[in-house]
Design a protein around this motif. Sequence first.
Motif, PDB file in Angstrom:
ATOM      1  N   PHE A 104       1.049 -19.443  -9.514  1.00 21.92           N
ATOM      2  CA  PHE A 104       0.645 -19.048  -8.160  1.00 21.92           C
ATOM      3  C   PHE A 104      -0.771 -19.498  -7.836  1.00 21.92           C
ATOM      4  CE2 PHE A 104      -1.416 -15.927  -5.377  1.00 21.92           C
ATOM      5  CZ  PHE A 104      -0.632 -16.088  -4.248  1.00 21.92           C
ATOM      6  N   ILE A 105      -1.733 -19.141  -8.691  1.00 20.50           N
ATOM      7  CA  ILE A 105      -3.128 -19.454  -8.371  1.00 20.50           C
ATOM      8  C   ILE A 105      -3.366 -20.962  -8.401  1.00 20.50           C
ATOM      9  CG2 ILE A 105      -3.977 -19.275 -10.740  1.00 20.50           C
ATOM     10  CD1 ILE A 105      -5.706 -18.126  -7.488  1.00 20.50           C
ATOM     11  N   GLU A 106      -2.631 -21.660  -9.272  1.00 13.88           N
ATOM     12  CA  GLU A 106      -2.749 -23.116  -9.286  1.00 13.88           C
ATOM     13  C   GLU A 106      -2.247 -23.693  -7.968  1.00 13.88           C
ATOM     14  OE1 GLU A 106      -0.886 -26.967 -11.587  1.00 13.88           O
ATOM     15  OE2 GLU A 106       0.216 -25.102 -11.338  1.00 13.88           O
ATOM     16  N   LEU A 107      -1.176 -23.113  -7.411  1.00 13.60           N
ATOM     17  CA  LEU A 107      -0.665 -23.548  -6.104  1.00 13.60           C
ATOM     18  C   LEU A 107      -1.731 -23.393  -5.031  1.00 13.60           C
ATOM     19  CD1 LEU A 107       1.740 -24.344  -4.211  1.00 13.60           C
ATOM     20  CD2 LEU A 107       2.162 -21.891  -3.971  1.00 13.60           C
ATOM     21  N   ILE A 108      -2.425 -22.244  -5.019  1.00 14.40           N
ATOM     22  CA  ILE A 108      -3.465 -22.010  -4.018  1.00 14.40           C
ATOM     23  C   ILE A 108      -4.592 -23.034  -4.165  1.00 14.40           C
ATOM     24  CG2 ILE A 108      -5.100 -20.327  -3.114  1.00 14.40           C
ATOM     25  CD1 ILE A 108      -2.171 -19.636  -2.660  1.00 14.40           C
ATOM     26  N   ILE A 109      -4.999 -23.315  -5.391  1.00 12.61           N
ATOM     27  CA  ILE A 109      -6.074 -24.299  -5.613  1.00 12.61           C
ATOM     28  C   ILE A 109      -5.665 -25.672  -5.087  1.00 12.61           C
ATOM     29  CG2 ILE A 109      -7.344 -25.545  -7.403  1.00 12.61           C
ATOM     30  CD1 ILE A 109      -7.337 -23.001  -9.075  1.00 12.61           C
ATOM     31  N   ILE A 110      -4.436 -26.082  -5.369  1.00 17.43           N
ATOM     32  CA  ILE A 110      -3.997 -27.413  -4.936  1.00 17.43           C
ATOM     33  C   ILE A 110      -3.862 -27.485  -3.425  1.00 17.43           C
ATOM     34  CG2 ILE A 110      -2.049 -29.015  -5.029  1.00 17.43           C
ATOM     35  CD1 ILE A 110      -1.679 -28.216  -7.937  1.00 17.43           C
ATOM     36  N   LEU A 111      -3.285 -26.444  -2.808  1.00 18.68           N
ATOM     37  CA  LEU A 111      -3.108 -26.466  -1.352  1.00 18.68           C
ATOM     38  C   LEU A 111      -4.453 -26.491  -0.632  1.00 18.68           C
ATOM     39  CD1 LEU A 111      -0.116 -24.024  -0.734  1.00 18.68           C
ATOM     40  CD2 LEU A 111      -0.099 -26.498  -0.961  1.00 18.68           C
ATOM     41  N   THR A 112      -5.399 -25.661  -1.075  1.00 17.55           N
ATOM     42  CA  THR A 112      -6.718 -25.659  -0.429  1.00 17.55           C
ATOM     43  C   THR A 112      -7.435 -26.990  -0.650  1.00 17.55           C
ATOM     44  OG1 THR A 112      -7.602 -24.549  -2.405  1.00 17.55           O
ATOM     45  CG2 THR A 112      -7.018 -23.171  -0.525  1.00 17.55           C
ATOM     46  N   THR A 113      -7.243 -27.598  -1.818  1.00 20.97           N
ATOM     47  CA  THR A 113      -7.854 -28.913  -2.061  1.00 20.97           C
ATOM     48  C   THR A 113      -7.259 -29.968  -1.129  1.00 20.97           C
ATOM     49  OG1 THR A 113      -8.211 -28.331  -4.387  1.00 20.97           O
ATOM     50  CG2 THR A 113      -8.326 -30.654  -3.805  1.00 20.97           C
ATOM     51  N   LEU A 114      -5.946 -29.931  -0.941  1.00 24.38           N
ATOM     52  CA  LEU A 114      -5.314 -30.896  -0.036  1.00 24.38           C
ATOM     53  C   LEU A 114      -5.817 -30.731   1.396  1.00 24.38           C
ATOM     54  CD1 LEU A 114      -1.645 -30.792  -1.367  1.00 24.38           C
ATOM     55  CD2 LEU A 114      -3.204 -32.732  -1.491  1.00 24.38           C
ATOM     56  N   LEU A 115      -5.909 -29.487   1.864  1.00 23.61           N
ATOM     57  CA  LEU A 115      -6.396 -29.248   3.227  1.00 23.61           C
ATOM     58  C   LEU A 115      -7.859 -29.657   3.363  1.00 23.61           C
ATOM     59  CD1 LEU A 115      -4.708 -25.782   3.890  1.00 23.61           C
ATOM     60  CD2 LEU A 115      -4.001 -28.003   4.757  1.00 23.61           C
ATOM     61  N   PHE A 116      -8.664 -29.326   2.355  1.00 22.96           N
ATOM     62  CA  PHE A 116     -10.073 -29.713   2.379  1.00 22.96           C
ATOM     63  C   PHE A 116     -10.213 -31.238   2.384  1.00 22.96           C
ATOM     64  CE2 PHE A 116     -13.649 -31.199  -0.188  1.00 22.96           C
ATOM     65  CZ  PHE A 116     -14.727 -30.698   0.545  1.00 22.96           C
ATOM     66  N   SER A 117      -9.442 -31.896   1.525  1.00 24.68           N
ATOM     67  CA  SER A 117      -9.528 -33.343   1.414  1.00 24.68           C
ATOM     68  C   SER A 117      -9.133 -34.015   2.728  1.00 24.68           C
ATOM     69  CB  SER A 117      -8.629 -33.839   0.280  1.00 24.68           C
ATOM     70  OG  SER A 117      -8.637 -35.234   0.195  1.00 24.68           O
ATOM     71  N   ASN A 118      -8.065 -33.518   3.360  1.00 23.06           N
ATOM     72  CA  ASN A 118      -7.632 -34.102   4.630  1.00 23.06           C
ATOM     73  C   ASN A 118      -8.708 -33.957   5.698  1.00 23.06           C
ATOM     74  OD1 ASN A 118      -5.556 -35.119   6.606  1.00 23.06           O
ATOM     75  ND2 ASN A 118      -5.846 -33.065   7.424  1.00 23.06           N
ATOM     76  N   ARG A 119      -9.303 -32.749   5.778  1.00 24.21           N
ATOM     77  CA  ARG A 119     -10.351 -32.529   6.785  1.00 24.21           C
ATOM     78  C   ARG A 119     -11.587 -33.386   6.472  1.00 24.21           C
ATOM     79  NH1 ARG A 119     -11.727 -32.338  11.691  1.00 24.21           N
ATOM     80  NH2 ARG A 119     -13.660 -31.206  12.100  1.00 24.21           N
ATOM     81  N   PHE A 120     -11.876 -33.556   5.194  1.00 27.89           N
ATOM     82  CA  PHE A 120     -13.013 -34.372   4.775  1.00 27.89           C
ATOM     83  C   PHE A 120     -12.820 -35.827   5.231  1.00 27.89           C
ATOM     84  CE2 PHE A 120     -15.117 -37.100   1.635  1.00 27.89           C
ATOM     85  CZ  PHE A 120     -16.403 -36.572   1.644  1.00 27.89           C
TER      86      PHE A 120
END
Length: 637
Positions: free
Chosen positions: A265-281
Amino acid sequence: MNYLLQKIQLRIYVAILFTFILGLPTLLQAQEDKVELIDGITKVPIIKRMDFLLDTAAIFSIQEIASEDLQSRFRKVTDNHVVYGYLDSPLWLRLQVSNQMTQEDISWYFESWGFDIKDITFYFPNSDGTFSALQAGFGIPFPERRIKHKNFNYYLDLRPGEEKTYYLRITRHYNHEFTFFLRTNEAFLNHSFNEYFLLGIYYGVLILIVISNMYLFFKMRDTLYIYFICLILACIWFCLGRDGLGFQYLWPNYPWLNRLNNEYFIELIIILTTLLFSNRFIQKYTKSSRTHKLTSLAVLLKLGFFINQVYFVELYYVTYIVITIIILLIPFSHGLYILAKSGIYSWPYIFAYLCLFLVIIYSYGKSIELFNNPVINWYLVYPVIFLETVFFSFSIFNQIKFLQQESIQANKEKTLALEKNNQLTLELNSQLKEKVRERTEEIEKMAESLAQKNVELQTTNLKLQELNTKVTQLNSILQINNEELKTSVEEITKNLALMKGLDFEGFKQVFPDKESCLKFLSELKWKNRYSCKKCQYNKYNEDANYGRRCKNCNYYESPTVDTLFHKIKFPIEKAFYILYLSNRKDVDMTLNELSDILELRRETCWAFKNKIALAMEKVQHNKELSGWETLALVHLE
């Protein structure tokens, strides 16, 4: 005879020596397995000095385990994992400790380093041969532990000169690499303080990064910082669940939350937030719809992969890591391509992503052993996470610097454009001055022409004076005619007041809407003067509905107050027409006809006509002498 006795003695000595040689390994192993506490020692690693027994049927009690019958079934621990597989079977461990110290004031603790053991029960021998049990584990509420520490710690209660045998019953949910120590009280406290101090600095720095990004979000209102905050909080949650501090301080009574940190679960949250951050970046550097679509695809793939891993087919961890990294590489590689195509190279962003890959791989540190030291294997993920957040922070700062440089360049271009505009303005001003000069010359010529015409006007004025005398004579004649017209105007005014012969369409041309009716009613109501009903002040402000608000007490009065139209429930222009018809003698319209024309209910028309009749009776209205507007100001309530 002596020879025979000597031969027998020799055989006895050989047998004793042979027996000693055969039993020596057993004696040495027993000596090696027993942990001896001597002066000058503060910490003893003990996992490979313990014995184990696998209870595959889960049937043995502590009394049976400690009995002489089962002692021979214990085997020496040769690997830190003790035994692979058999996760459903309890694992029994035996520890023999002998206190050979001379100091009386030193106490010893057993410490099971590592937080995520499912269930661990430590059995202490009592003087009567029984055992006392202390149970702990990440599935048991934290307050039930006797020693409130994130690791599993137990007091040995072993005096100098004593020797005791302790037993542990362990239930696992994966192949643990066990790290057991015996520590003195001072060594235990020193180790705990240092560990908590370093972890406090680690979490403190991460929280400072969160606070700084919250400030940037409220300052710049950019979702990039929200995504980064969520990523750091997810990493903090992951670490709190990994080292046990979360269970100790945040959710001690909710052990089920530990499962969120020990699964996916927590790994899923880390990956999803990284993907959203990376896209916005990436989008802040260059707008790329393709990167946005690939990020959305990666998010959907990761969610589907997570659901499959948890509820359907659980893949081997190496396969799981490879697929997860491939999913992350889809938008990451395209984002790097877009940045490189635009001439932008953000090395901190690349290094941060590499750290993320290491975090994903090292989150399985319980299965991957890169170092011989289990402490390093377990805690190495912390500096990797720290480096990841630092590199992402650097990438944000570089982006802010890049955007500032773009802003400076834009300001320079704007300054050049303004300078060019100023130059054009100067040129236009020069042209305007020339045109003004030419126009001034034309005006001067026109002034001379006007002076000449002024002389002509004076001559004309003399002629007009002569004509004025004639006009005076004509005015006397016109006065007589005006008196005659005045009589005619009064008749016309009376006819207009009665508005004879107007139908509803014609009446609507005079009073087409609510605003015209309110304006007429306002002028009629206050045609003499305004006086506030509350304080009698005579100055007011008029609003959009032609009402008047007192400038002294702020009392507001609508045009319909104290009139026949006060609190009517249908359009006022239709009420005007009903009042108009009620004052005409030449029109006799039934209620049904009036209801059809006005599109009102028959009862509504009847009620208002009745109200008009009451008003006529109240003021003794005469249709011959008074117009319908006199009834408008009658107040019946």
